[in-house]
Design an enzyme around this catalytic site. Structure first.
Site, PDB file in Angstrom:
ATOM      1  N   LYS A  97       0.811  -1.224   0.000  1.00 33.95           N
ATOM      2  CA  LYS A  97       0.000   0.000   0.000  1.00 33.95           C
ATOM      3  C   LYS A  97       0.845   1.275   0.000  1.00 33.95           C
ATOM      4  O   LYS A  97       0.434   2.309  -0.499  1.00 33.95           O
ATOM      5  CB  LYS A  97      -0.961  -0.009   1.177  1.00 33.95           C
ATOM      6  CG  LYS A  97      -2.070  -1.033   0.975  1.00 33.95           C
ATOM      7  CD  LYS A  97      -3.294  -0.696   1.781  1.00 33.95           C
ATOM      8  CE  LYS A  97      -4.446  -1.619   1.403  1.00 33.95           C
ATOM      9  NZ  LYS A  97      -4.266  -2.978   1.950  1.00 33.95           N
ATOM     10  N   GLU A 119      -9.423   6.651   3.765  1.00 39.40           N
ATOM     11  CA  GLU A 119     -10.259   5.682   4.476  1.00 39.40           C
ATOM     12  C   GLU A 119      -9.400   4.471   4.796  1.00 39.40           C
ATOM     13  O   GLU A 119      -8.388   4.239   4.141  1.00 39.40           O
ATOM     14  CB  GLU A 119     -11.436   5.257   3.594  1.00 39.40           C
ATOM     15  CG  GLU A 119     -11.111   4.177   2.556  1.00 39.40           C
ATOM     16  CD  GLU A 119     -10.053   4.572   1.528  1.00 39.40           C
ATOM     17  OE1 GLU A 119      -9.943   5.763   1.220  1.00 39.40           O
ATOM     18  OE2 GLU A 119      -9.320   3.670   1.070  1.00 39.40           O
ATOM     19  N   SER A 384       1.681  -9.840  -0.813  1.00 39.17           N
ATOM     20  CA  SER A 384       1.346  -8.419  -0.692  1.00 39.17           C
ATOM     21  C   SER A 384       1.729  -7.796   0.644  1.00 39.17           C
ATOM     22  O   SER A 384       1.943  -6.591   0.728  1.00 39.17           O
ATOM     23  CB  SER A 384      -0.150  -8.221  -0.949  1.00 39.17           C
ATOM     24  OG  SER A 384      -0.916  -9.080  -0.123  1.00 39.17           O
TER      25      SER A 384
HETATM   26  C1  LIG Z   1      -5.111  -4.051   1.725  1.00 41.17           C
HETATM   27  C2  LIG Z   1      -4.386  -5.301   1.455  1.00 41.17           C
HETATM   28  C3  LIG Z   1      -4.784  -6.203   0.437  1.00 41.17           C
HETATM   29  C4  LIG Z   1      -6.026  -6.046  -0.359  1.00 41.17           C
HETATM   30  O1  LIG Z   1      -6.119  -4.884  -1.094  1.00 41.17           O
HETATM   31  P1  LIG Z   1      -5.863  -4.840  -2.665  1.00 41.17           P
HETATM   32  O2  LIG Z   1      -6.211  -3.457  -3.022  1.00 41.17           O
HETATM   33  O3  LIG Z   1      -6.766  -5.847  -3.286  1.00 41.17           O
HETATM   34  O4  LIG Z   1      -4.453  -5.165  -2.888  1.00 41.17           O
HETATM   35  C5  LIG Z   1      -3.996  -7.327   0.209  1.00 41.17           C
HETATM   36  N1  LIG Z   1      -2.892  -7.566   0.942  1.00 41.17           N
HETATM   37  C6  LIG Z   1      -2.489  -6.738   1.925  1.00 41.17           C
HETATM   38  C7  LIG Z   1      -1.261  -7.083   2.698  1.00 41.17           C
HETATM   39  C8  LIG Z   1      -3.218  -5.576   2.219  1.00 41.17           C
HETATM   40  O5  LIG Z   1      -2.805  -4.774   3.213  1.00 41.17           O
END
Ligand SMILES: *Cc1c(COP(=O)(O)O)cnc(C)c1O
Length: 402
Positions: A97, A119, A384
């Protein structure tokens, strides 16, 4: 340092923000004017080499990019293919993010804005936004559902320590869905404010801006695979989808390479056939959510049904319009992983690789169980984020015998 170029026409989006049947900007006129202002500034920014250079050096020196592309030997052995993990978990603040938050923070500065609103659901985007505001000297207000404020205290405390004001959204279920409504409503009345959205959702141009700042993930994957495997395209890219931003980033530079199979993994929660899931594509219908036409989880009467997943980052009732289009066109294969499958995948990855993944990323890892892989297949899973924030959930799962 890897140089990023934003000078491409890869995204299948038209001038009005439509991705096939999805997207657009279904908002009142006052809000449309604000979006047009953001759109113009964004297009100017990505064409300005100075802006791109500043973004690049923050990615390198502050975030710690490029993140490694790690050949996971034990997972490779288990699944009989060449499994790579794209280590977004190693970014500053622990997830992908921050890439988007920095891009948009720089955009806010460039537009002369003094204040940022954002948000957050689980608090990951709130922390990323508050971090960038501290870094760039911007005032920061985070809208968060009252329920989420209760259950995500460590992230609330981080945001406050970083100097952000956390405002409770009390409507509906008091979760992410309501926090977006509250942020959009506040934004209309505040011309000096920049809205720093956390995923590739919402009205045009936001889904495009987020996808583009996150596209550095696949730009790096291509360069890294070329070095490690002698070819820049893998056979599979796998990513979990909440709003669709990490998936957009991981898929981006492969969208026009049909030989690369793109696997999007939705959260099936307690099951696709229950009301407790976040599978907007698999179990949802086309509808309008937060200013955009997309796939939305709905109840029998066509109202937005609150999403559920054990992972707080995936329980959004919609999905970005790009992901809705890619699924409809068959460019992505959409799989699901339920709560238990994600927990299992998290423990498996931890024990085999010594990496505790975020629960969101664990949904992508769970999909490895469902692919029919050949020994020469190169599979990139977008990891992610890291799992520190999910320790409580993981420990509970162990106690109940998962
Ligand atoms: C917020 C988040 C997601 C999901 O959000 P996307 O916009 O679909 O990427 C996935 N993995 C992590 C670690 C997150 O913090």
């Amino acid at each position: 340092m890897i140089h990023y170029s934003f000078n491409d026409r890869i995204l299948p989006v038209d001038n009005d923000g439509f991705y096939g049947n999805f997207g657009g900007a279904y908002v009142p006129a006052e809000l449309k004017a604000r979006l047009d202002e953001v759109n113009a500034a964004y297009r100017e920014a990505i064409a300005d080499p100075e802006f791109v250079k500043t973004f690049e050096s923050l990615m390198h020196d502050y975030v710690g990019r490029p993140t490694p592309l790690y050949k996971a030997e034990a997972l490779s052995q288990k699944y009989g293919a060449r499994i790579y993990l794209k280590r977004e978990d190693l970014n500053h603040t622990g997830a992908h993010k921050i890439n988007n938050a920095i891009g948009m923070g720089l955009l806010a500065k460039r537009m002369g804005k003094k204040r940022v609103i954002a948000e957050t659901g689980a608090g990951q985007h709130g922390v990323a936004a508050a971090t960038v505001c501290a870094l760039l000297g911007l005032e920061c207000t985070i809208y968060m559902g009252a329920t989420d404020i209760e259950r995500q205290q460590p992230n609330v405390q981080r945001m406050r320590m970083l100097g952000a004001k956390v405002v409770a959204a009390n409507e509906g279920n008091s979760t992410l869905n309501n926090a977006v409504d509250a942020a959009l409503a506040a934004w209309v009345n505040e011309p000096d404010t920049f809205y720093l959205i956390g995923s590739a959702v919402g009205p045009h141009p936001y889904p495009e801006i987020v996808a583009r700042f996150q596209s550095i993930i696949s730009a790096e994957i291509k360069a890294q695979l070329q070095m490690m495997e002698g070819r820049s395209n893998p056979d599979y890219v796998v990513a979990a989808i909440g709003g669709g931003s990490n998936a957009a980033g991981a898929f981006y530079h492969f969208l026009n390479a049909p030989d690369v199979k793109l696997i999007a993994v939705e959260a099936a929660g307690k099951g696709i056939n229950t009301e407790l899931n976040a599978a907007s594509i698999t179990s949802g219908h086309s509808g309008i959510l937060h200013g955009s036409r997309t796939m939305v989880t709905q109840d029998k009467d066509g109202n937005v049904r609150e999403a559920y997943s054990i992972s707080a980052g995936l329980d959004y009732p919609g999905i970005g319009p790009l992901q809705a289009m890619l699924a409809e066109d068959g460019r992505t294969s959409v799989l699901t992983a339920n709560d238990n499958e994600a927990i299992d995948a998290a423990f498996r990855t931890t024990r085999l690789e010594g990496i505790i993944p975020a629960l969101e990323s664990a949904h992508a890892l769970a999909a490895l169980e469902k692919l029919e892989l050949k020994p020469d297949d190169i599979v990139v899973v977008n990891l992610s984020g890291r799992g520190d924030k999910d320790m409580f959930t993981y420990m509970q799962a162990v106690n109940i015998g998962c």
